[in-house]
Write a protein that holds these residues in place. Structure first.
Motif, PDB file in Angstrom:
ATOM      1  N   GLY A   1      -8.978   1.886  -7.499  1.00  0.00           N
ATOM      2  CA  GLY A   1      -9.487   2.029  -6.148  1.00  0.00           C
ATOM      3  C   GLY A   1     -10.959   2.388  -6.129  1.00  0.00           C
TER       4      GLY A   1
ATOM      5  N   ASP B   1      -7.938  -3.778   5.505  1.00  0.00           N
ATOM      6  CA  ASP B   1      -7.386  -2.421   5.523  1.00  0.00           C
ATOM      7  C   ASP B   1      -5.923  -2.368   5.103  1.00  0.00           C
ATOM      8  OD1 ASP B   1      -9.785  -1.274   6.389  1.00  0.00           O
ATOM      9  OD2 ASP B   1      -9.318  -1.690   8.493  1.00  0.00           O
TER      10      ASP B   1
ATOM     11  N   LEU C   1      -3.764  -2.272   2.523  1.00  0.00           N
ATOM     12  CA  LEU C   1      -3.724  -2.065   1.077  1.00  0.00           C
ATOM     13  C   LEU C   1      -2.355  -1.560   0.643  1.00  0.00           C
ATOM     14  CD1 LEU C   1      -7.237  -0.474   0.465  1.00  0.00           C
ATOM     15  CD2 LEU C   1      -6.542  -2.822   0.056  1.00  0.00           C
TER      16      LEU C   1
ATOM     17  N   THR D   1      -7.852   4.978   3.020  1.00  0.00           N
ATOM     18  CA  THR D   1      -6.694   4.319   2.398  1.00  0.00           C
ATOM     19  C   THR D   1      -5.568   5.303   2.100  1.00  0.00           C
ATOM     20  OG1 THR D   1      -7.459   4.625   0.100  1.00  0.00           O
ATOM     21  CG2 THR D   1      -8.307   2.715   1.294  1.00  0.00           C
TER      22      THR D   1
ATOM     23  N   HIS E   1      -1.735   4.716   2.050  1.00  0.00           N
ATOM     24  CA  HIS E   1      -1.131   3.822   1.057  1.00  0.00           C
ATOM     25  C   HIS E   1      -0.936   4.482  -0.303  1.00  0.00           C
ATOM     26  CE1 HIS E   1      -1.696   0.565   3.883  1.00  0.00           C
ATOM     27  NE2 HIS E   1      -3.005   0.777   3.926  1.00  0.00           N
TER      28      HIS E   1
END
Length: 465
Positions: free
Chosen positions: A81, A120, A122, A369, A372
């Motif tokens: 990431g 977005d 993810l 994020t 997720h």
């Protein structure tokens, strides 16, 4: 000295010294012997890039030269990431010098030069579907043997993709770098604090690369110089900083390398920015000054003290919940009351360089994020142990295993290697050692043969853990 290092010393290597063999030693701010932080083009490491069209959008993929036979394996890399496919640049140079293979390095959605309809999204299901579609587009109905290699978040994607009915029979091996379910899940609570401690803007590409090294995100200067420009955007043009590297003017920055152009790039859409990086001596003087420097520059300078000794550089990572990582969070994290601008990002004071002209920002806001994260890592250990293909786990710490993987390792269900003296970005910090371990893993399972240089390195006999 580890057994792996002793083995490397005993090997009869040719006189070539890998460019990635050292970890950067940092001079203090204001030093007359200033490091060269100018960016380096990805074209020195990959032959070409392609933009793969899928129903979700366009995915950027970097490729090393085609192997000498279509049956040679493709090492399909998935970055962590916030990183990009270019974080595998030095690894690519090393492993293609050891075994006959091709490295295929993909920018995951929301990262690098990839452009999709919903950046977005993810979720782990979406990320796996992206990998399925890119592999299918690249290889149609006759794919070569594929070895999935993933770091951190990319490792979680690789494990799930190896279970996909769509591509499972293509996968002949899986290697995961520095991500374990148990410790990753425990670390998630501290990640927002760490992310708040990062600068949101940089004055120039050099400032971003320097921060990357001084903060300990990457400890290998050469790797940071090629990978960091793929992680930041020019706020004026909206384009990734890698589009400015080839037009870097040596007369503007005497330390900058000449632009390198080689290999076919017809299938790669490269947009060059009209803006040039501010690399003047005046900007260096601003960064180096000590009496009137900003609070954020002071913070970076304080963190650089620990970077002088690579063993002291501790950043929170998804396989670690150590007290050192928590202490680093406390040092780096800023107050939640920091003022924000109209875009919702932290205002200019939370930046590296002269606060008057912040030119670059992060390609992806990782803090957004968070929803997720649990989906990436939940159930990862079990999924890894039940992967059909041969399995390899590389860690930066011998204490990184959770209970499920500890039992699996004792039962011999996977190969494990611990590489010391590196941070979370293991493949960037020590690309030669990671390449050697992965090459040995691939050779052990008879997926390819060693190059002439690889034969001198006695790769298959490289010790496991």
């Amino acid at each position: 000295m580890s057994s792996l290092q002793k083995s490397i010393m005993k090997s009869k290597l040719p006189p070539r010294v890998p460019r990635s063999s050292g970890i950067a030693k940092l001079a203090p701010f204001g030093s007359s012997r200033r490091k060269d932080y100018s960016p380096v083009s990805w074209k020195q490491y990959f032959e070409r890039c392609v933009d793969v069209e899928t129903e979700a959008g366009t995915f950027r993929v970097y490729l090393s030269p085609e192997p000498d036979h279509p049956s040679r394996p493709r090492i399909f890399t998935l970055h962590g990431g916030g990183y990009s496919g270019l974080s595998w640049s030095l690894f690519t140079e090393e492993i293609t010098n050891m075994i006959h293979c091709q490295v295929v390095s993909m920018d995951i959605r929301g990262h690098g030069e990839t452009k999709v309809k919903d950046p977005d999204d993810l979720s782990i299901e979406t990320l796996v579907r992206d990998v399925e579609q890119v592999i299918q587009k690249l290889y149609d109905e006759e794919p070569p043997p594929i070895v999935l290699l993933g770091h951190s978040m990319g490792g979680a994607i690789a494990v799930r993709a190896a279970h996909s009915p769509v591509i499972e029979h293509y996968i002949h091996g899986i290697a995961v770098i520095d991500v374990v379910e148990g410790t990753a899940m425990e670390s998630l609570a501290s990640m927002q604090g760490f992310l708040r401690g990062r600068p949101t803007h940089f004055k120039s590409i050099e400032h971003a690369i320097e921060w990357c090294i001084r903060s300990g995100q990457v400890r290998n200067l050469e790797s940071a110089k090629v990978s960091m420009p793929s992680q930041i955007l020019n706020v004026q043009t909206g384009k990734l900083a890698i589009n400015e590297v080839d037009t870097y003017k040596k007369e503007d920055n005497p330390r900058a390398p000449e632009p390198t152009r080689h290999g076919p790039h017809a299938n790669c859409i490269t947009e060059e920015s009209d803006e040039e990086s501010d690399t003047s001596e005046a900007s260096e003087a601003k960064l180096a000054r000590t009496d009137s420097e900003s609070e954020d520059t002071k913070l970076t300078r304080t963190n650089s003290t620990n970077s002088e000794n690579e063993d002291n550089t501790k950043l929170p990572r998804l396989d670690s919940t150590s007290d050192d990582a928590e202490a680093s969070n406390a040092k780096l994290a800023r107050s939640d009351s920091t003022e924000k601008d109209q875009t919702g990002t932290f205002a200019v004071p939370n930046a590296v360089g002269d606060g008057a002209s912040m030119k670059y920002k992060w390609r992806i806001e990782l803090s957004r994020t968070e929803s997720h994260w649990e989906g990436w890592f939940g159930g990862l250990s079990s999924a890894f142990l039940h992967t059909r293909a041969p399995r390899l786990l590389l860690l930066a710490s011998v204490d990184g295993l959770d209970r499920e993987l500890t039992v699996g390792q004792m039962q011999g269900k996977f190969q494990m290697q611990v590489l010391t003296r590196c941070g979370h970005a293991v493949h960037e910090d020590t690309p030669g050692e990671v390449a050697r371990v992965v090459a040995s893993f691939i050779l052990r399972h008879r997926l390819t043969t060693a190059t002439e240089n690889g034969e001198h390195m006695h790769l298959v006999s490289a010790p496991g853990c």
